[in-house]
Design an enzyme around this catalytic site. Sequence first.
Site, mmCIF file in Angstrom:
data_model
loop_
_atom_site.group_PDB
_atom_site.id
_atom_site.type_symbol
_atom_site.label_atom_id
_atom_site.label_comp_id
_atom_site.label_asym_id
_atom_site.label_seq_id
_atom_site.Cartn_x
_atom_site.Cartn_y
_atom_site.Cartn_z
ATOM 1 C CB SER A 573 49.435 -27.711 125.365
ATOM 2 O OG SER A 573 49.751 -28.808 124.674
ATOM 3 C CG ASP A 659 46.683 -26.604 118.204
ATOM 4 O OD1 ASP A 659 47.411 -27.443 117.916
ATOM 5 O OD2 ASP A 659 46.710 -25.960 119.571
ATOM 6 C CG HIS A 694 49.979 -26.661 120.066
ATOM 7 N ND1 HIS A 694 48.912 -27.077 120.613
ATOM 8 C CD2 HIS A 694 51.093 -27.267 121.060
ATOM 9 C CE1 HIS A 694 49.011 -27.412 121.762
ATOM 10 N NE2 HIS A 694 50.373 -27.616 121.990
#
Length: 721
Positions: A573, A659, A694
């Site tokens: 991320s 995501d 995610h």
Amino acid sequence: MARKPKARGKKPARKKRRSAKRGASRKSPPVAANRAVSRRVHGEELTDHYAWLRDPNWREVMRNPSKLDRKIRDYLEAENAYTDSSFKQTAKLQKLLKQEMRGRIKEDDSSVPARDGDYAYFARYRKGGQHPLICRVASAGGREQVLLDSDKLAKGRAYFHLGSTDHSPNHRLLAWSVDDAGSEFNKIRVRDLSTGKDLSDVIQDTTDGVVWSADSRGFFYVWLNADHRPERVFFHVIGTKQNADKLIYQERDKGFFVSVDKLHAGIYGAIACGDSETSEARLLDLANPLAKPVVVEPRKVGVRYSVEHHPSLQGEPKLVIQTNADESEDFKIVLAPVVAPGRANWRDFIPHRPGTIILDTAVFRDWIVRLERSDGLPRIVIRSATSNEEHNIAFSEEAYSLGMSAGYEFATDNLRFSYSSMTTPNETWDYDMRSRGRKLRKRQEVPSGHDPKKYVTRRIEARAPDGEMIPISLLHLRKLPRNGMAPCMLYGYGAYGISMPASFNSNRLSLVDRGFVYAIAHIRGGTEKGWRWYREGKLANKKNSFTDFIACAEHLCKMKFTARDRIVAHGGSAGGLLMGAVANMRPDLFKGIVAEVPFVDVLNTILDDTLPLTPPEWFEWGNPIKDADAFRRIRGYSPYDNVKAQDYPAMLVLAGLTDPRVTYWEPAKWVAKLRAAKTGDNPLYLRTNMDAGHGGAAGRFDRLEEIALTYAFALKTTGLA
């Protein structure tokens, strides 16, 4: 010079795509079409060669992955096929790694029951189960009641993630939420606990939790708009349709996120809204849920606060407020009367101490408890609500993780906390705040065996270019020689004020047992050393995160824990942004890089205010739409915009199709651009989970397959496969 794609002949379009995909999977990576699109921003030209990988209907794709454009799907599947083909030689290793990691999981594990009046609630797994069972028992003893069987609910679904489960105050109903696409759009259902059947109530497009009214007749929830922003709070009455729900609050600022929580005493709920710099809270009367929420203190730029409630503190109902007001950047705790909660009536209760950051506050009838961190190490401090006498819970290991849970009950002397270190499995303790005695309720079991004495956990510091000392948490075999020959996985994040705990993770042992040093770089951008640590790793100071990480890698080499050709960097991320930046800045320092759901197309994303997270992100990175300096600063480090012709390390890039946080096209575009520009023969792999978002795979064992791939890459790259 960019490499040109190979000629594909004169076959029909459908056969051409299939042939390209199969050929790439066996022999070479796919080559993405180069379709340059240009625009001018602040007088500078931006050219994006792979913008076509962003599906124009991406909002629909997040909800239904089958809607993805066929050409984009073909490309992503070709990348997956190439990665799978390239890792065939490690298939046995991946299987072994997964078996090892699974062998360290107690398959029929359960949490320690948490009491709430007549019942105690807990979660457990069945042997072989991927998802939790939500259960309760009568507090006085009795048979277990399974409230929700997630394995049964997940059956036949490509993706299933159980969100929050919230029982009603009368213990008759259970609100539960599920994300079935990985997009984090949750659906809330309500179960009648006397029959075990779900009611007709269905609430779509929500975050994952609810707050029940005092009479159990309904609940508050947060609704997500089409851009995935939590902007409205509704109240739902049990037995009615969603379109009849009462709008309680709507946030007009696109940069603010909204959440709703129950305050511990059970009298009020709170609507919290804000960004990374500013916040505002409104009280909800749980006995009168349709009443207008009461603003605690109107928002003021730069002032953050969160609220708790005590019905009778110092003789009257009080709010217990954790805030950075009055230049208290590491936070202080103030008290305010409920009848007049504004800032003019805030009175210091726990003063601000620079460098000691207050992370969390829990309020009980007789106690005010805070979790704080100083110089990178956490501790729990318990303060009497009547005498103001304090004592704390701390530990002696060089690096460890500490957490606390207030539980369900307000009038109790019991505090539950958890402790672990990189060598010590997680322990759950009940602590009597009055007698100061503690009882171990659970120690994480490692069925295949774990001897903490085999390992060493350490905390060292690296000197950054500007003189700051950057903490590093280390885990390695006790017998490991420090001769610079050991491979190292170096993990980093460094954003949003999120700290990386030095906690136990049994999966890492599969690397450490093979001779790896596992290291966590506590770089600026987190709050390991207070709010200043965060402030010095954001906005104009963002590059400190990158140079801190590089300094940590160099220090590990200097101290002979590892060497330059032995380090595999790992981040996800915003930590994926870190990976992209250091790959551009110092590709010679790393043997390999693992970037999970990496935020690498920073400039294009932060220039697009239609994307889910962009407006709230301006306080983290800057607003390049309005601010030319922010535009040039971000352009200077955005990984996608700084790819160049150089030898990059071996790289494994992982993405999730649905995501909403880091959209799939960011890593896809980045890999395409890297392939076209990079020199040398180091491999580059992209693996997109076509059924998840995610967090990757939702099942606890399915997730191990992704970790096994990551570890196989690290072992393969360092010559240990």
